[in-house]
Design a protein around this motif. Structure first.
Motif, PDB file in Angstrom:
ATOM      1  N   GLU A  65       7.879  -4.194  16.956  1.00 36.87           N
ATOM      2  CA  GLU A  65       8.983  -3.238  17.098  1.00 36.87           C
ATOM      3  C   GLU A  65       9.255  -2.540  15.764  1.00 36.87           C
ATOM      4  O   GLU A  65       9.480  -1.325  15.718  1.00 36.87           O
ATOM      5  N   LYS A  66       9.215  -3.327  14.674  1.00 38.07           N
ATOM      6  CA  LYS A  66       9.433  -2.777  13.329  1.00 38.07           C
ATOM      7  C   LYS A  66       8.349  -1.757  12.988  1.00 38.07           C
ATOM      8  O   LYS A  66       8.625  -0.695  12.422  1.00 38.07           O
ATOM      9  N   LYS A  67       7.098  -2.089  13.326  1.00 41.20           N
ATOM     10  CA  LYS A  67       5.988  -1.163  13.066  1.00 41.20           C
ATOM     11  C   LYS A  67       6.222   0.173  13.776  1.00 41.20           C
ATOM     12  O   LYS A  67       6.030   1.242  13.182  1.00 41.20           O
ATOM     13  N   ALA A  68       6.641   0.099  15.040  1.00 38.77           N
ATOM     14  CA  ALA A  68       6.877   1.327  15.813  1.00 38.77           C
ATOM     15  C   ALA A  68       7.986   2.164  15.176  1.00 38.77           C
ATOM     16  O   ALA A  68       7.882   3.398  15.089  1.00 38.77           O
ATOM     17  N   GLN A  69       9.054   1.481  14.707  1.00 36.41           N
ATOM     18  CA  GLN A  69      10.173   2.190  14.067  1.00 36.41           C
ATOM     19  C   GLN A  69       9.722   2.875  12.776  1.00 36.41           C
ATOM     20  O   GLN A  69      10.087   4.031  12.515  1.00 36.41           O
ATOM     21  N   VAL A  70       8.920   2.166  11.971  1.00 38.40           N
ATOM     22  CA  VAL A  70       8.453   2.709  10.693  1.00 38.40           C
ATOM     23  C   VAL A  70       7.520   3.897  10.924  1.00 38.40           C
ATOM     24  O   VAL A  70       7.641   4.941  10.252  1.00 38.40           O
ATOM     25  N   ILE A  71       6.604   3.759  11.851  1.00 36.65           N
ATOM     26  CA  ILE A  71       5.668   4.855  12.161  1.00 36.65           C
ATOM     27  C   ILE A  71       6.442   6.090  12.623  1.00 36.65           C
ATOM     28  O   ILE A  71       6.161   7.215  12.194  1.00 36.65           O
ATOM     29  N   HIS A  72       7.446   5.874  13.463  1.00 37.10           N
ATOM     30  CA  HIS A  72       8.261   6.992  13.958  1.00 37.10           C
ATOM     31  C   HIS A  72       9.016   7.660  12.811  1.00 37.10           C
ATOM     32  O   HIS A  72       9.068   8.900  12.721  1.00 37.10           O
ATOM     33  N   ALA A  73       9.588   6.833  11.903  1.00 34.35           N
ATOM     34  CA  ALA A  73      10.371   7.380  10.783  1.00 34.35           C
ATOM     35  C   ALA A  73       9.493   8.192   9.836  1.00 34.35           C
ATOM     36  O   ALA A  73       9.894   9.276   9.374  1.00 34.35           O
ATOM     37  N   ILE A  74       8.277   7.711   9.556  1.00 33.25           N
ATOM     38  CA  ILE A  74       7.373   8.440   8.651  1.00 33.25           C
ATOM     39  C   ILE A  74       6.863   9.710   9.327  1.00 33.25           C
ATOM     40  O   ILE A  74       6.734  10.773   8.694  1.00 33.25           O
ATOM     41  N   ASP A  75       6.602   9.605  10.625  1.00 38.14           N
ATOM     42  CA  ASP A  75       6.107  10.760  11.389  1.00 38.14           C
ATOM     43  C   ASP A  75       7.148  11.879  11.410  1.00 38.14           C
ATOM     44  O   ASP A  75       6.810  13.065  11.324  1.00 38.14           O
ATOM     45  N   GLU A  76       8.418  11.506  11.518  1.00 37.27           N
ATOM     46  CA  GLU A  76       9.493  12.501  11.522  1.00 37.27           C
ATOM     47  C   GLU A  76       9.558  13.261  10.204  1.00 37.27           C
ATOM     48  O   GLU A  76      10.001  14.407  10.161  1.00 37.27           O
ATOM     49  N   GLN A  77       9.106  12.600   9.126  1.00 35.64           N
ATOM     50  CA  GLN A  77       9.072  13.260   7.811  1.00 35.64           C
ATOM     51  C   GLN A  77       7.833  14.140   7.657  1.00 35.64           C
ATOM     52  O   GLN A  77       7.685  14.845   6.655  1.00 35.64           O
ATOM     53  N   ALA A  96       4.940  -6.993   4.572  1.00 38.51           N
ATOM     54  CA  ALA A  96       3.838  -6.027   4.420  1.00 38.51           C
ATOM     55  C   ALA A  96       4.234  -4.666   4.989  1.00 38.51           C
ATOM     56  O   ALA A  96       3.911  -3.621   4.406  1.00 38.51           O
ATOM     57  N   VAL A  97       4.935  -4.668   6.114  1.00 43.20           N
ATOM     58  CA  VAL A  97       5.398  -3.406   6.717  1.00 43.20           C
ATOM     59  C   VAL A  97       6.399  -2.730   5.790  1.00 43.20           C
ATOM     60  O   VAL A  97       6.351  -1.512   5.573  1.00 43.20           O
ATOM     61  N   ASP A  98       7.314  -3.514   5.225  1.00 36.69           N
ATOM     62  CA  ASP A  98       8.308  -2.958   4.292  1.00 36.69           C
ATOM     63  C   ASP A  98       7.646  -2.345   3.056  1.00 36.69           C
ATOM     64  O   ASP A  98       8.072  -1.293   2.566  1.00 36.69           O
ATOM     65  N   ASP A  99       6.603  -3.004   2.552  1.00 35.13           N
ATOM     66  CA  ASP A  99       5.876  -2.474   1.388  1.00 35.13           C
ATOM     67  C   ASP A  99       5.261  -1.112   1.696  1.00 35.13           C
ATOM     68  O   ASP A  99       5.291  -0.190   0.871  1.00 35.13           O
ATOM     69  N   LEU A 100       4.694  -0.975   2.884  1.00 34.06           N
ATOM     70  CA  LEU A 100       4.050   0.286   3.278  1.00 34.06           C
ATOM     71  C   LEU A 100       5.085   1.391   3.516  1.00 34.06           C
ATOM     72  O   LEU A 100       4.820   2.573   3.289  1.00 34.06           O
ATOM     73  N   TYR A 101       6.278   0.988   3.953  1.00 31.62           N
ATOM     74  CA  TYR A 101       7.325   1.962   4.264  1.00 31.62           C
ATOM     75  C   TYR A 101       8.092   2.394   3.009  1.00 31.62           C
ATOM     76  O   TYR A 101       8.711   3.459   2.980  1.00 31.62           O
ATOM     77  N   ARG A 102       8.023   1.581   1.958  1.00 33.73           N
ATOM     78  CA  ARG A 102       8.835   1.801   0.759  1.00 33.73           C
ATOM     79  C   ARG A 102       8.776   3.239   0.225  1.00 33.73           C
ATOM     80  O   ARG A 102       9.826   3.828  -0.078  1.00 33.73           O
ATOM     81  N   PRO A 103       7.584   3.847   0.073  1.00 32.83           N
ATOM     82  CA  PRO A 103       7.561   5.212  -0.493  1.00 32.83           C
ATOM     83  C   PRO A 103       8.263   6.251   0.386  1.00 32.83           C
ATOM     84  O   PRO A 103       8.621   7.331  -0.091  1.00 32.83           O
ATOM     85  N   TYR A 104       8.461   5.917   1.674  1.00 25.66           N
ATOM     86  CA  TYR A 104       9.007   6.905   2.613  1.00 25.66           C
ATOM     87  C   TYR A 104      10.447   6.581   3.010  1.00 25.66           C
ATOM     88  O   TYR A 104      11.081   7.360   3.724  1.00 25.66           O
ATOM     89  N   ARG A 105      10.931   5.436   2.538  1.00 22.15           N
ATOM     90  CA  ARG A 105      12.293   5.048   2.886  1.00 22.15           C
ATOM     91  C   ARG A 105      13.277   5.925   2.126  1.00 22.15           C
ATOM     92  O   ARG A 105      13.084   6.178   0.935  1.00 22.15           O
ATOM     93  N   ASP A 170       5.952   1.980  -5.900  1.00 26.02           N
ATOM     94  CA  ASP A 170       5.880   2.197  -4.454  1.00 26.02           C
ATOM     95  C   ASP A 170       4.510   1.900  -3.851  1.00 26.02           C
ATOM     96  O   ASP A 170       4.356   1.933  -2.626  1.00 26.02           O
ATOM     97  N   ARG A 171       3.529   1.612  -4.672  1.00 27.59           N
ATOM     98  CA  ARG A 171       2.193   1.326  -4.154  1.00 27.59           C
ATOM     99  C   ARG A 171       2.179  -0.054  -3.493  1.00 27.59           C
ATOM    100  O   ARG A 171       2.332  -1.072  -4.162  1.00 27.59           O
ATOM    101  N   SER A 172       1.971  -0.087  -2.186  1.00 26.35           N
ATOM    102  CA  SER A 172       2.013  -1.360  -1.453  1.00 26.35           C
ATOM    103  C   SER A 172       0.901  -2.304  -1.898  1.00 26.35           C
ATOM    104  O   SER A 172       1.107  -3.522  -1.960  1.00 26.35           O
ATOM    105  N   ASP A 173      -0.281  -1.745  -2.226  1.00 24.28           N
ATOM    106  CA  ASP A 173      -1.385  -2.620  -2.645  1.00 24.28           C
ATOM    107  C   ASP A 173      -1.089  -3.264  -3.998  1.00 24.28           C
ATOM    108  O   ASP A 173      -1.420  -4.432  -4.237  1.00 24.28           O
ATOM    109  N   TYR A 174      -0.431  -2.502  -4.910  1.00 25.84           N
ATOM    110  CA  TYR A 174      -0.053  -3.071  -6.206  1.00 25.84           C
ATOM    111  C   TYR A 174       0.955  -4.206  -6.006  1.00 25.84           C
ATOM    112  O   TYR A 174       0.832  -5.280  -6.595  1.00 25.84           O
ATOM    113  N   ARG A 175       1.973  -3.946  -5.197  1.00 26.17           N
ATOM    114  CA  ARG A 175       3.028  -4.946  -4.973  1.00 26.17           C
ATOM    115  C   ARG A 175       2.443  -6.221  -4.364  1.00 26.17           C
ATOM    116  O   ARG A 175       2.810  -7.330  -4.747  1.00 26.17           O
TER     117      ARG A 175
END
Length: 713
Positions: A65-77, A96-105, A170-175
């Motif tokens: 559910e979190k993945k779907a919300q994050v994908i939708h939020a980034i897509d809206e941007q 891991a999802v939060d790390d990927l979303y961080r640059p777009y939050r 904000d780099r998820s791979d670095y974090r």
């Protein structure tokens, strides 16, 4: 993510088992019902595995559910790429999802955001190209804007560095790499806020341990010491190596000017933005792991406590010890009915010992008391002295047991206790509870909030929702494993039965009071709000002794009555023989149980359970547990000598050992290193709450009231 496949992999079960269990849970079946009556469907998954599966199922569904919300939020941007979407979908944790979303939050007004508002983002991108000093300064001049607060080249470059610092953070791979590296190579360091302050946390006043080796109980102790303002705690990361690795990854040129600027930006990004967040993440992760471990231990301790065997057929005197207000006594008959209550004053300041003895002896003679249940609270040792003196003086054969009264005061002041004993004060209720928890621990302890029973560690520091869910599950499993008498069970006990809510439990008791005892399980269908679904879930766990159908006093589910009837006829038995003591030779008569199961149109696992129930109808699984130690004499702490061998009862199991009651009002500690000659990861590999064990006294510290014990005899 294929949730079924993930569950099967994590729990080491077949895909088909995971799929069946998920389907049954989604249909609204309870864990006890699935574990007991749907063995064929799940491949005999037990209640422990099913609860783990249910917990992980909820987590994985929340993750999706979190993945779907994050994908939708980034897509809206308008910033969602195929590659980013794939990374999000492949993430296996919420972190891991939060790390990927961080640059777009959406962010607060950070230094980087303010620099971007000043139009400095293109300059940051130019800086990353690592041009010469002259070229870089010339580029920066173009971004000077006094109105925007960029008055010099230095201001422009400072803003560009802020943008790069946040870019690094904000780099998820670095974090991810930094988090893993810190966890592997870092340390938890603890210092005293005031080294002169005395506290139970003194062993942590100068403490340093690798994060990878931190034990759960130390994490929880340090957290509490920090909360109580005795300790300062810090995660010590391998900072030089991390910064070096970041520099190596991001800096490829040999221009000393821009290289210096980038190093400053990277170092700032790590120290100001990444390190504090990683420290929080790691502290949270350590705490969550420690809490999960402690909750698991608490649950197992609680299960052992609840499953202690009842002492049936005895009239018990419950003794709630106290000083000033006197000791409250309650006489409870074998059915749990309170026959009498009195108050005696053998302890300070009254010291009416002889008067107390006369009253207690009078009760023993009048009600034929055979057992005294003494609470282990304040004035317990003094009360025990009086009891043992009395038992030596009287001709009647009476024993006593010291009972852990944790939670008795909670119960006695509760609304439930007020409803049960409206004419009693809290002391009388507590005495009655202390007696009853010896007669039937499960029936009495379900009335108390599980975390108040006192068989865990740091329970008040836990995630309370998670703790309550786990402990409720433990109680539910125990109650349903034992089963309850439909005609005597309290509302508290009934409300833990599979499929029965508190409202329905109250309705069952109300129906019983209005119509008399239940004569069959079928009669349950007349209870208000107990529909077909609830009947299916609960019927097999409710027992009726002396009812119309002997099968109603067994764990055979009504849906299997036809199969049970055919089995009896085929083997030459009458139903009445069940009530007469069971069909002890039934299994011997069955030549091929799998073949017979096909004939009876029932699963082989179900048929085996039916046979077990018919052989031992009304069998109480608690009878296999160690019996409590009955005492007739007292031992005091000052009587202990090194090398003494004593018999004791395990009261609590924790990560580093077990506390054992040896009858001196101060439980002794058996450290994990003193439990066995072989290596063990956890004390629960050796002991459980309620176990009766032989121990040797290693040391006694009277001033600190500490007893060191060993099970290595």
């Amino acid at each position: 993510m294929d949730i079924i496949k993930q569950l099967a992999t994590e729990l080491h079960i077949k895909n088909s088992q995971a799929e069946a269990a998920v389907r049954l849970i989604d249909e609204g079946n309870t864990i006890p019902f699935i574990a007991r009556y749907r063995k064929e469907v799940t491949g005999a998954l037990n209640d422990e595995v099913l609860r783990d599966l249910n917990e992980r199922l909820q987590y994985l569904r929340n993750l999706e559910e979190k993945k779907a919300q994050v994908i939708h939020a980034i897509d809206e941007q308008g910033k969602l790429t195929k590659e980013l979407e794939q990374k999000i979908m492949a993430a296996v944790t919420l972190v891991a999802v939060d790390d990927l979303y961080r640059p777009y939050r959406p962010k607060k007004r950070t230094r980087a955001l303010m620099a971007k508002e000043k139009g400095l983002e293109p300059l940051a991108n130019i800086l990353l190209l690592q041009k010469t000093r002259q070229s870089m300064e010339k580029e920066a001049e173009a971004y000077i804007d006094v109105e925007q607060g960029v008055e010099t080249v230095a201001d422009a470059l400072a803003g560009a560095k802020d943008i790069i610092a946040e870019m690094v953070a904000d780099r998820s791979d670095y974090r991810k790499s930094i988090r893993e590296w810190t966890m592997k190579e870092g340390f938890l360091t603890v210092k005293a806020r005031d080294e002169k302050a005395e506290s139970v946390y003194e062993m942590y006043y100068d403490f340093r341990e690798p994060l990878s080796k931190m034990t759960g109980y130390r994490v929880l102790a340090i957290n509490r010491g920090e909360k109580e303002k005795y300790l300062n705690v810090k995660v010590e990361a391998p900072e030089p190596q991390i910064i070096h690795a970041l520099n190596k990854t991001m800096i490829h040129g040999d221009n000393s000017f821009t290289e210096g600027l980038l190093k400053e930006a990277i170092e700032d990004g790590y120290r100001r933005l990444i390190a504090p967040a990683i420290e929080r993440d790691i502290r949270n992760e350590l705490t969550e792991q420690a809490q999960a471990g402690a909750i698991t231990v608490f649950g197992k301790n609680l299960k052992q406590l609840l499953m202690q065997p009842p002492i049936k057929g005895q009239t018990v005197l419950g003794w709630d010890p106290a000083f000033r207000t006197g000791c409250k006594l309650a006489v409870v008959d074998p059915t749990g009915k309170v026959l009498d209550t009195v108050v005696v004053y053998p302890t300070a300041p009254q010291f009416k010992v002889e008067e107390a003895k006369k009253k207690v002896h009078s009760l023993i003679r009048k009600y034929h008391i055979t057992l005294i249940s003494l609470g282990n609270g304040t004035a317990s040792r003094e009360s025990e002295q009086v009891i043992t003196e009395l038992l030596k003086e009287i001709p009647e054969k009476v024993s006593y047991v010291i009972v852990n009264e944790a939670g008795a005061s909670v119960y006695s002041a509760s609304k439930l206790a007020t409803e049960e004993f409206p004419e009693f004060d809290v002391g009388q209720r507590s005495a009655a509870s202390i007696a009853r928890r010896l007669q039937d621990p499960l029936a009495e302890l379900v009335k108390i909030e599980p975390k108040a029973i006192g068989v865990g560690q740091y329970q008040h520091d836990m995630n309370q929702k998670k703790l309550e869910e786990t402990l409720h599950g433990v109680v539910e499993d125990c109650v349903n494993k034992v089963g309850v008498d439909l005609n005597t069970a309290s509302v508290s006990l009934l409300s833990y039965i599979s499929g029965i809510s508190k409202t329905v439990a109250k309705n069952i008791v109300a129906y019983r009071e209005a119509n008399g005892t239940f004569h069959s399980r079928e009669e349950l269908k007349k209870v208000s709000k107990l529909g077909p679904k609830a009947f299916l879930q609960c019927a097999g766990f409710l027992r009726i002794s002396g009812g119309d159908n002997p099968l109603d006093n067994t764990g055979v589910h009504p849906e299997s009555y036809d199969a049970a009837g055919k089995l009896l006829r085929q083997m030459g038995y009458e139903q009445e023989q069940i009530a007469a003591g069971g069909l002890t030779d039934l299994r011997k008569k069955i030549k091929n149980i799998d073949h017979l199961a096909e004939e009876l149109n029932v699963g082989a696992l179900t048929l085996r359970d039916i046979v077990d129930e018919l052989e031992k109808p009304g069998r109480d699984p608690r009878n296999d547990m160690p019996k409590p130690i009955l005492r007739t004499d007292v031992l005091e702490m000052k009587d202990l000598k090194e090398g003494m061998i004593l018999k004791g009862t395990v009261r609590n199991v924790i990560d580093f050992g077990a506390f054992v009651d040896i009858g001196v009002h101060q439980d002794g500690l058996v450290h994990i290193s003193q439990m066995t000659d072989r290596f063990i990861k956890h004390p629960m590999e050796v002991v459980s709450v309620g176990d009766v064990v032989d121990v040797k006294v290693l040391g006694v510290d009277l001033s600190k009231k500490r007893i060191q014990l060993s099970m290595k005899l």
